[in-house]
Design an enzyme around this catalytic site. Structure first.
Site, mmCIF file in Angstrom:
data_model
loop_
_atom_site.group_PDB
_atom_site.id
_atom_site.type_symbol
_atom_site.label_atom_id
_atom_site.label_comp_id
_atom_site.label_asym_id
_atom_site.label_seq_id
_atom_site.Cartn_x
_atom_site.Cartn_y
_atom_site.Cartn_z
ATOM 1 N N HIS A 53 -99.317 77.957 30.813
ATOM 2 C CA HIS A 53 -99.893 76.607 30.931
ATOM 3 C C HIS A 53 -101.218 76.704 31.676
ATOM 4 C CE1 HIS A 53 -98.071 77.389 34.833
ATOM 5 N NE2 HIS A 53 -98.884 76.479 35.340
ATOM 6 N N ASP A 71 -103.334 74.404 34.762
ATOM 7 C CA ASP A 71 -103.050 73.365 35.751
ATOM 8 C C ASP A 71 -103.947 72.163 35.450
ATOM 9 O OD1 ASP A 71 -101.274 75.113 36.890
ATOM 10 O OD2 ASP A 71 -102.605 75.721 38.527
ATOM 11 N N HIS A 94 -102.005 80.632 32.548
ATOM 12 C CA HIS A 94 -101.288 81.599 33.380
ATOM 13 C C HIS A 94 -99.799 81.324 33.284
ATOM 14 C CE1 HIS A 94 -102.460 78.097 35.819
ATOM 15 N NE2 HIS A 94 -101.363 78.298 36.549
ATOM 16 N N ARG A 123 -88.944 86.199 44.032
ATOM 17 C CA ARG A 123 -90.341 85.822 44.271
ATOM 18 C C ARG A 123 -90.373 84.385 44.754
ATOM 19 N NH1 ARG A 123 -94.982 83.828 41.012
ATOM 20 N NH2 ARG A 123 -96.798 84.497 42.209
#
Ligand code: GA4
Length: 331
Positions: free
Chosen positions: A202, A204, A260, A270
């Protein structure tokens, strides 16, 4: 995995890790502003060090995040489902996207944080303080970075009093109460699954994103269709900064809002914390007059942030929405 979107089933290539440009915010602003502009044109991403956000503010925020995700599932679910704010597990947004992630999506407004803390933490005061102090520190950092961008673009610092002059870019995110900025806490538990996609591809929608992670890799960027470049998680003290769609529009496509995604690790958790700097809902977004020329007229139509956000939130994660606002819709 983001399902039912044919774009996500095409062949892809994963390249060597990339070391993004690292900008030292203690260095000469006239130099760093140029490096930032270059990074935004080339990668849409860069890292900042010596950013001035106190380590204690970061560690308190990250500890709250760890405490929240360590709670039993049933307790976390009481904070959800994310619609779109709140606790979400695997389900991303409101249109059926799925990923190997759990998250807490918060409106970065101190009053709303105070109200919501009661449902999120057993010690709401501690949670509220950690979040509000973090948001205030990253908002200031985002303003500083936007002012450096404006300087690098030759826009000048036209707003504010002569003592505290600010740029037209940071002017969009300074309002603490009337803001639509968001804070997202992500936890990507280790999975041994066929799909390692934590958060699918996607861009941002906002102006600027400031991301921190716990040093576990997973972020990948795509500068070319189907080619994914893993971003090295170092230096750990850095913030990773990326251009959002609104900034691409305002710079007339000079800065890139780059696709990204976040991959999960097989062995390690993570954790990441993302601050999405956004204008108020009624803010008008258009190309900066200095960046439109007769040779390169404005690529995008004028819209409000509210209109753009609606377009983003009613679509799937990977769908392109900037095309809808192009002057000439060619695809
Ligand atoms: C991507 C950037 C931010 O994480 C976010 C995401 C939002 C959500 O998770 O609710 C969206 C996504 C993001 C873009 C398209 C829409 C909205 C999920 C989705 C399918 C909080 C944001 O602002 O936009």
């Amino acid at each position: 995995m983001v399902v039912a979107n044919p774009n996500h089933h095409r062949a892809e290539k994963i390249t060597e890790d990339i070391q993004l440009p690292v900008i030292d915010l203690l260095s000469d602003p006239s130099q760093s502003s140029k490096l930032i502009v270059k990074a935004c044109e080339q990668f849409g991403f860069f890292k900042v060090i010596n950013h001035g956000v106190p380590p204690e503010i970061i560690s308190r925020m990250e500890q709250e995040s760890l405490d929240f995700f360590s709670k039993p599932g049933s307790e976390k679910l009481r904070t959800g489902p994310a619609n779109p704010y709140g606790y979400g597990c695997k389900s991303i947004g409101l249109n059926g996207d799925i990923g190997e992630v759990e998250y807490l999506l918060l409106q970065a407004n101190p009053q709303i944080v105070s109200q919501n803390s009661l449902y999120i933490s057993g010690d709401p005061n501690k949670f509220r303080c950690a979040v509000n102090r973090y948001v205030e520190a990253v908002r200031k950092l985002a303003c500083e970075i936007l002012d450096l961008m404006a300087q690098g673009l030759g826009l000048g610092l036209g707003l504010g009093s002569p003592q505290v002059s600010t740029s037209v870019l940071s002017g969009l995110i300074r309002d603490v109460v009337n803001t639509d900025s968001l804070l997202r806490l992500n936890h990507y538990p280790p999975v041994e699954a066929a799909s390692k996609i934590g958060f699918g591809e996607h861009t941002d929608p906002q102006i600027l994103t400031l991301l921190r992670s716990n040093g576990v890799g997973g972020l990948q960027i795509s500068l070319e269709d189907g080619v994914w470049i893993p971003v090295s998680p170092h230096p750990v003290s850095a913030f990773c900064v990326n251009v959002g769609d609104v900034l691409q529009v305002m710079t007339n496509g000079r800065f890139l809002s780059v696709r990204h995604r976040a991959m999960v690790n097989s062995f390690e958790s993570r954790m990441s914390t993302a601050y999405f700097a956004a204008p108020s809902m009624d803010a008008t977004i258009c190309c900066l007059p200095e960046l439109a020329t007769p040779q390169k007229p404005s690529l995008y139509k004028t819209f409000t942030w509210g209109e753009y956000k609606k377009a983003a939130y009613t679509r799937r994660l990977g769908d392109s929405r900037l095309n809808l606002f192009k002057m000439k819709q060619d695809d």
